[in-house]
Every structure is written in C-alpha cells, then in structure tokens.
Scaffold this motif. Structure first.
Motif, mmCIF file in Angstrom:
data_model
loop_
_atom_site.group_PDB
_atom_site.id
_atom_site.type_symbol
_atom_site.label_atom_id
_atom_site.label_comp_id
_atom_site.label_asym_id
_atom_site.label_seq_id
_atom_site.Cartn_x
_atom_site.Cartn_y
_atom_site.Cartn_z
ATOM 1 N N ARG A 66 0.828 -1.205 0.000
ATOM 2 C CA ARG A 66 0.000 0.000 0.000
ATOM 3 C C ARG A 66 0.866 1.261 0.000
ATOM 4 O O ARG A 66 0.619 2.203 -0.776
ATOM 5 C CB ARG A 66 -0.930 -0.009 1.212
ATOM 6 N N TYR A 67 1.910 1.282 0.833
ATOM 7 C CA TYR A 67 2.802 2.441 0.871
ATOM 8 C C TYR A 67 3.576 2.600 -0.438
ATOM 9 O O TYR A 67 3.816 3.719 -0.886
ATOM 10 C CB TYR A 67 3.764 2.355 2.052
ATOM 11 N N LYS A 68 3.940 1.490 -1.056
ATOM 12 C CA LYS A 68 4.641 1.563 -2.342
ATOM 13 C C LYS A 68 3.735 2.199 -3.393
ATOM 14 O O LYS A 68 4.174 3.041 -4.179
ATOM 15 C CB LYS A 68 5.076 0.169 -2.789
ATOM 16 N N LYS A 69 2.476 1.810 -3.379
ATOM 17 C CA LYS A 69 1.517 2.378 -4.336
ATOM 18 C C LYS A 69 1.340 3.883 -4.085
ATOM 19 O O LYS A 69 1.294 4.674 -5.028
ATOM 20 C CB LYS A 69 0.178 1.659 -4.229
ATOM 21 N N GLU A 72 4.360 5.587 -5.502
ATOM 22 C CA GLU A 72 4.326 5.601 -6.962
ATOM 23 C C GLU A 72 3.319 6.616 -7.502
ATOM 24 O O GLU A 72 3.509 7.180 -8.578
ATOM 25 C CB GLU A 72 4.021 4.205 -7.498
ATOM 26 N N GLU A 73 2.250 6.840 -6.751
ATOM 27 C CA GLU A 73 1.232 7.811 -7.157
ATOM 28 C C GLU A 73 1.607 9.237 -6.754
ATOM 29 O O GLU A 73 0.880 10.180 -7.061
ATOM 30 C CB GLU A 73 -0.126 7.429 -6.565
ATOM 31 N N GLY A 74 2.710 9.400 -6.038
ATOM 32 C CA GLY A 74 3.165 10.726 -5.641
ATOM 33 C C GLY A 74 2.472 11.284 -4.418
ATOM 34 O O GLY A 74 2.598 12.476 -4.120
ATOM 35 N N ILE A 75 1.750 10.450 -3.693
ATOM 36 C CA ILE A 75 1.020 10.918 -2.513
ATOM 37 C C ILE A 75 1.959 11.071 -1.313
ATOM 38 O O ILE A 75 1.785 11.976 -0.495
ATOM 39 C CB ILE A 75 -0.151 9.961 -2.201
ATOM 40 N N ILE A 76 2.952 10.202 -1.223
ATOM 41 C CA ILE A 76 3.964 10.333 -0.179
ATOM 42 C C ILE A 76 5.344 10.460 -0.836
ATOM 43 O O ILE A 76 5.527 10.038 -1.985
ATOM 44 C CB ILE A 76 3.948 9.146 0.823
ATOM 45 N N THR A 77 6.267 11.035 -0.103
ATOM 46 C CA THR A 77 7.617 11.235 -0.641
ATOM 47 C C THR A 77 8.434 9.944 -0.522
ATOM 48 O O THR A 77 8.047 9.005 0.201
ATOM 49 C CB THR A 77 8.352 12.351 0.115
ATOM 50 N N GLU A 78 9.581 9.936 -1.190
ATOM 51 C CA GLU A 78 10.465 8.774 -1.119
ATOM 52 C C GLU A 78 10.966 8.563 0.312
ATOM 53 O O GLU A 78 11.069 7.429 0.779
ATOM 54 C CB GLU A 78 11.647 8.939 -2.071
ATOM 55 N N GLU A 79 11.248 9.661 1.010
ATOM 56 C CA GLU A 79 11.713 9.563 2.388
ATOM 57 C C GLU A 79 10.645 8.935 3.294
ATOM 58 O O GLU A 79 10.950 8.102 4.150
ATOM 59 C CB GLU A 79 12.114 10.945 2.938
ATOM 60 N N GLU A 80 9.390 9.365 3.095
ATOM 61 C CA GLU A 80 8.304 8.790 3.887
ATOM 62 C C GLU A 80 8.150 7.298 3.580
ATOM 63 O O GLU A 80 7.962 6.483 4.491
ATOM 64 C CB GLU A 80 6.992 9.516 3.597
ATOM 65 N N PHE A 81 8.237 6.954 2.299
ATOM 66 C CA PHE A 81 8.126 5.549 1.905
ATOM 67 C C PHE A 81 9.256 4.727 2.515
ATOM 68 O O PHE A 81 9.023 3.652 3.087
ATOM 69 C CB PHE A 81 8.130 5.402 0.377
#
Length: 99
Positions: A66-69, A72-81
């Motif tokens: 779910r977090y990866k998706k 990928e959709e730009g809802i969370i940043t790479e750091e958050e992921f």
C-alpha cells in the motif's frame, strides 16, 4: 512408579494440544508442547489468545504494498516511503525472531 509414568505420559499427550494449535498459528511446536506438558491449563488458555503470526506477516506485506503504491502515485515522498518500509521490515524481523 507406574502411576508417575502414567501421569507423565498423560501430560505429554496433553502437551500436544497447545503444540498443534501454536504450530497452526506459525509458532514453534516444540516450545509450546513443552509449555503444555509442564503447565497445560495455562498453556491452553495462552495459546488460544496469541495472534496468528501468518496473519500479522500478511498484514505487514499488504501495508508495504500500500505504501509503495502511495509513493508511486506521488502521494507520499520517497523519504516517507523508505521510513515506513524500514519500520515494517523491523516489525517483520521482530515477528520472525520471536519464534
């Protein structure tokens, strides 16, 4: 002497019950058998209330997907992921090591 052997045999058989229940939930059969052999009444109550490891592991995997998706959709940043991924990996490792 025969009575003692009979009691030990009976306790060994009873210990199988929490052992098999724990195994079905993803825990060590041997450890739970010993627990059941030594103090059956406590072990049987305990094993009925422990969470199913397999369900917990699947939930962690689903959360990671779910977090990866979301990333990928730009809802969370790479750091958050990456932060969430490390948290989830840590939880998964903790579950695996508890066996």
């Amino acid at each position: 002497m025969e009575e003692l052997l009979g009691m030990l045999f009976f306790a060994a058989i009873l210990g199988l019950i929490p052992g098999f229940i724990a195994k079905s939930k993803g825990y060590s059969f041997g450890a739970w058998w010993l627990y059941g052999f030594l103090i059956f009444i406590v072990a049987i109550i305990h094993v009925l209330f422990i969470p199913n490891k397999k369900n917990i592991e699947q939930k962690i995997i689903n959360d990671l997907e779910r977090y990866k998706k979301l990333f990928e959709e730009g809802i969370i940043t790479e750091e958050e992921f990456e932060s969430k991924k490390e948290d989830l990996k840590s939880k998964l490792n903790t579950i695996i090591k508890k066996d």
